[in-house]
Write a protein that holds these residues in place. Structure first.
Motif, PDB file in Angstrom:
ATOM      1  N   TYR A 120       0.761  -1.312  -0.026  1.00 12.88           N
ATOM      2  CA  TYR A 120       0.016  -0.043   0.069  1.00 12.88           C
ATOM      3  C   TYR A 120       0.847   1.473  -0.154  1.00 12.88           C
ATOM      4  O   TYR A 120       1.558   1.469   0.847  1.00 12.88           O
ATOM      5  CB  TYR A 120      -1.112   0.065   1.193  1.00 12.88           C
ATOM      6  N   ASN A 121       0.676   2.056  -0.896  1.00 14.95           N
ATOM      7  CA  ASN A 121       1.526   3.374  -0.873  1.00 14.95           C
ATOM      8  C   ASN A 121       0.725   4.533  -0.463  1.00 14.95           C
ATOM      9  O   ASN A 121      -0.452   4.601  -0.355  1.00 14.95           O
ATOM     10  CB  ASN A 121       1.852   3.579  -2.713  1.00 14.95           C
ATOM     11  N   ASN A 122       1.481   5.557  -0.170  1.00  9.91           N
ATOM     12  CA  ASN A 122       1.029   6.751   0.244  1.00  9.91           C
ATOM     13  C   ASN A 122       0.304   6.661   1.369  1.00  9.91           C
ATOM     14  O   ASN A 122      -0.863   7.401   1.863  1.00  9.91           O
ATOM     15  CB  ASN A 122       0.137   7.697  -0.823  1.00  9.91           C
ATOM     16  N   ILE A 123       0.654   5.932   2.456  1.00 12.19           N
ATOM     17  CA  ILE A 123       0.182   5.731   3.879  1.00 12.19           C
ATOM     18  C   ILE A 123       0.477   7.098   4.782  1.00 12.19           C
ATOM     19  O   ILE A 123       1.844   6.943   4.855  1.00 12.19           O
ATOM     20  CB  ILE A 123       0.528   4.469   4.512  1.00 12.19           C
ATOM     21  N   PRO A 124      -0.371   7.678   5.447  1.00 10.39           N
ATOM     22  CA  PRO A 124       0.066   8.870   6.156  1.00 10.39           C
ATOM     23  C   PRO A 124       0.954   8.204   7.314  1.00 10.39           C
ATOM     24  O   PRO A 124       0.212   7.644   8.045  1.00 10.39           O
ATOM     25  CB  PRO A 124      -1.132   9.694   6.495  1.00 10.39           C
ATOM     26  N   GLN A 158       2.558  13.907  10.835  1.00 12.68           N
ATOM     27  CA  GLN A 158       2.333  14.880  10.431  1.00 12.68           C
ATOM     28  C   GLN A 158       3.023  16.090  11.237  1.00 12.68           C
ATOM     29  O   GLN A 158       2.905  16.039  12.474  1.00 12.68           O
ATOM     30  CB  GLN A 158       0.756  15.722  10.298  1.00 12.68           C
ATOM     31  N   VAL A 189       3.890  13.317   6.101  1.00 15.49           N
ATOM     32  CA  VAL A 189       4.902  12.232   5.419  1.00 15.49           C
ATOM     33  C   VAL A 189       4.069  11.186   5.197  1.00 15.49           C
ATOM     34  O   VAL A 189       3.108  10.742   6.337  1.00 15.49           O
ATOM     35  CB  VAL A 189       6.166  11.977   6.857  1.00 15.49           C
ATOM     36  N   THR A 190       4.394  10.509   3.990  1.00 14.65           N
ATOM     37  CA  THR A 190       3.709   9.330   3.896  1.00 14.65           C
ATOM     38  C   THR A 190       4.719   8.196   3.574  1.00 14.65           C
ATOM     39  O   THR A 190       5.828   8.596   3.215  1.00 14.65           O
ATOM     40  CB  THR A 190       3.076   9.429   2.530  1.00 14.65           C
ATOM     41  N   GLY A 191       4.348   6.967   3.327  1.00 10.58           N
ATOM     42  CA  GLY A 191       5.319   5.969   3.358  1.00 10.58           C
ATOM     43  C   GLY A 191       4.611   4.700   2.563  1.00 10.58           C
ATOM     44  O   GLY A 191       3.441   4.829   1.852  1.00 10.58           O
ATOM     45  N   THR A 192       5.407   3.528   2.809  1.00 12.90           N
ATOM     46  CA  THR A 192       4.793   2.398   1.975  1.00 12.90           C
ATOM     47  C   THR A 192       4.721   1.378   3.020  1.00 12.90           C
ATOM     48  O   THR A 192       5.511   1.097   3.663  1.00 12.90           O
ATOM     49  CB  THR A 192       5.670   1.916   1.020  1.00 12.90           C
ATOM     50  N   TYR A 211       9.656   4.767   5.185  1.00 11.28           N
ATOM     51  CA  TYR A 211       9.032   6.247   4.765  1.00 11.28           C
ATOM     52  C   TYR A 211      10.489   7.068   4.857  1.00 11.28           C
ATOM     53  O   TYR A 211      11.462   6.605   5.460  1.00 11.28           O
ATOM     54  CB  TYR A 211       7.936   6.911   5.758  1.00 11.28           C
ATOM     55  N   TYR A 237      12.001  10.847   6.189  1.00 10.59           N
ATOM     56  CA  TYR A 237      11.394  11.951   6.924  1.00 10.59           C
ATOM     57  C   TYR A 237      12.934  12.848   7.104  1.00 10.59           C
ATOM     58  O   TYR A 237      13.827  12.325   7.681  1.00 10.59           O
ATOM     59  CB  TYR A 237      10.969  11.960   8.141  1.00 10.59           C
TER      60      TYR A 237
END
Length: 66
Positions: A5-9, A12, A20-23, A47, A49
């Protein structure tokens, strides 16, 4: 199986509001050969950061309800 799953928050920043989002990768493995009707779940989050790469991995074992 493996699910990604991509763009998991992940985080903040309270000052800038930047999110910041991650995989997240979930791997489910049947370990019934060792323990009957049992599955292993491993969840890994990657992710970046402030130009640093981070990785967190957690696993658990679950017996089937059947």
């Amino acid at each position: 199986g493996t699910h990604t799953y991509n763009n998991i928050p992940v985080y903040q920043d309270p000052n800038s509001g930047v999110i910041v989002t991650g995989t997240m990768t979930v791997v489910v493995t049947d370990i019934s050969a060792t323990i009957a009707n049992t599955y292993r779940f491993q969840v890994t989050i990657n992710y970046t950061y402030l130009s640093r790469n981070y990785s967190l991995s957690i696993s658990t074992i679950r017996a089937s309800d059947i």
